[in-house]
Design a protein around this motif. Structure first.
Motif: not given
Length: 537
Positions: A259, A432, A438, A441
């Motif tokens: 990230l 993903k 994002w 995660s």
């Protein structure tokens, strides 16, 4: 069977044992001689020697794990089967009516709080780390490919080939994964937890491993027989915990690199372990209810949120089909999967199953004592059902959601990133391809970190209790000592392991899990003797 009271279970001893009678005060530590000194000094020596001779340590760890799992794979598999059968026998027998703490004992925690703590302590980091990687590994290998995970190639000879058959490969992969995360590991935890809770609450003995052997060894458990048992429990707990913390560190760094581009080298490992150990120390200072319980409930809520997101946003019907078909395959193939003799799939039984069983066994003093601490007031039957069956069902749902989603991604695209990604990165590669990647995660990283903190804090509590002779109110300084050294051991194993860091972690878990397996087998005999006496009271 008549109603029981605490007095019905008092052991008639020749020695009046008081917790801490041979303790001494030093530097704010309530030291139970010689368990604290032996285990503490040995751990310090291990860290120093391993760091001084890193090359030799790396070579040794690389040899140790495959040697133990290849030589004693039958022993690990046979022992785990015994623990499952023993737990089932207690659940269905009249002995299951015995209540932990006596007939009038009441549970201290609600079901929700109880489930949250035992689940967070039991497998939180493991489910995050292996939730995607293990199903996809077994799926790929059972299709005919060769997949290397943690140094072991999976092989499916006894269950039949599935080359080219995606549906069969999915079912085989899920059957193997469920096998490793359901009845067997939770039965291992349940045996230790039941022994500790029963002898502490019904026999009024100290909450420490030696107490579970009183029916067999009598007053000798307060001497060197008990010292050896408790010292082995400390080593098993510390290295089993270090393995989980190492997995959590590797996955957290992989996520942060994915990230934010954070480096994944040794400096980052040490810094991350230091930061999370500091967070665990804060939790230690807040105590069980203010620290572990609160963090566990928060983490369960976050884990449930991520799970629901994947089920709803991901391939929902495929996930449910994977859950049902994989569960059915697990039931159908349970006997060949758990068969300890004459196996043709050495890579699977030695590279995966033997390591897992040794890891669970090395973790069992930690998870068992923590579960025992929060389980007073439950009947033996209720306790075993909830500790074994409920987490098993949750594990099946979790693996089907995370692993099933990854399998569908690979089935749709054989070159999907989740298939070839490094082990700690597979979760993030799976996320993903879903919306809000994002955010999910980042949530995954938070989950791993909080599981890391609760495991470290809970582990400190357990080791502290063992080394303090069963005291549950030992000085905070002592828990701080163990919390720090848990982080040091995890960091040391990661540093000396280098590119094979996970192998070093696994080697120590297996090496401590092997002798402790013998301890657990004897413990089953002691539990039966104690429950039989209680049922006749």
């Amino acid at each position: 069977m008549t109603d029981q009271t605490d007095s019905d279970y008092q052991i008639e001893t020749d020695t009046d044992y008081e917790v801490g009678q041979d303790n001494v005060q030093m530097l704010g530590l309530d030291i139970h001689n010689p368990v604290f000194m032996i285990s503490g000094l040995t751990i310090i020596a291990f860290v120093m020697v391993t760091l001084m001779f890193q090359a030799g340590a790396t070579e040794f760890f690389g040899w140790l794990r495959p040697f133990l799992t290849s030589t004693f794979d039958w022993f690990f598999l046979l022992s785990a089967n015994i623990f499952v059968l023993f737990s089932i026998m207690l659940m269905v027998s009249p002995l299951g009516k015995v209540r932990l703490g006596g007939a009038d004992a009441k549970p201290e925690y609600s079901y929700l709080g109880w489930f949250a703590m035992l689940f967070a302590a039991g497998m939180g980091i493991g489910l995050m780390f292996f939730g995607v990687s293990e199903p996809i590994s077994h799926f790929s290998s059972s299709l005919g490919g060769t997949v290397v995970e943690a140094g072991a190639r999976t092989d499916w000879a006894p269950l039949g080939g599935a080359a080219g058959d995606i549906e069969a490969a999915r079912n085989l992969g899920m059957a193997a994964t469920i096998f490793h995360w359901s009845l067997h590991p939770w039965s291992i935890y349940a045996v230790v937890a039941l022994a500790l809770a029963f002898f502490a609450y019904n026999y009024n003995l100290p909450l420490t491993l030696r107490s579970a052997f009183y029916p067999i060894f009598g007053d000798r458990v307060w001497g060197w027989t008990g010292h050896i048992i408790d010292t082995l429990a400390v080593f098993a707990t510390l290295f089993g915990l270090a393995t989980s913390l190492g997995f959590g560190t590797e996955q957290t760094l992989a996520g942060l690199n994915y990230l934010f581009g954070v480096p994944t080298g040794n400096v980052s490992r040490v810094v991350l372990i230091s930061v999370i150990t500091a967070m665990a120390l804060i939790s230690v200072l807040r105590g069980l209810d203010g620290g572990v319980k609160v963090l566990s409930e928060i983490n369960i809520a976050l884990a449930a949120l991520l799970l629901v997101f994947i089920v709803v946003i991901g391939p929902t019907m495929d996930i449910f089909n994977t859950m049902i078909a994989g569960g059915a395959a697990y039931v159908k193939d349970l006997l060949p999967l758990s068969n300890p003799f004459g196996r043709e799939d050495a890579n699977f039984s030695q590279g995966w199953t033997s390591f897992y069983w040794a890891w669970w066994i090395s973790w069992s003093p930690f998870v068992g004592m923590f579960i025992a601490r929060v389980s007073r007031g439950r009947t033996v039957r209720e306790f075993l059902f909830c500790v074994i069956v409920i987490p098993t069902l949750v594990s099946v749902v979790w693996m089907a959601a995370f692993g099933g989603t990854a399998i569908e991604q690979v089935a749709a695209d054989p070159e999907a990133g989740v298939k070839s990604a490094a082990l700690p990165l597979k979760l993030f590669e799976m996320l993903k391809d879903l919306p809000l990647a994002w955010l999910t995660s980042f949530l995954g990283i938070i989950l791993v970190v909080v599981f890391f903190v609760t495991s470290s804090d809970s582990g400190s509590l357990v080791i502290d209790t063992i080394t303090a002779g069963g005291k549950t109110d030992a000085p905070v300084a002592q828990r701080v000592f163990w919390c720090v050294f848990e982080g040091l051991v995890a960091a040391t194993l990661l540093l000396v392991g280098g590119s094979q860091a996970l192998t070093a972690l696994q080697a120590m878990a297996v090496s401590t899990g092997f002798p402790f397996t013998i301890v657990l087998l004897v413990m089953c005999v002691s539990i039966f003797m104690g429950l039989l006496k209680a049922s006749r009271a």
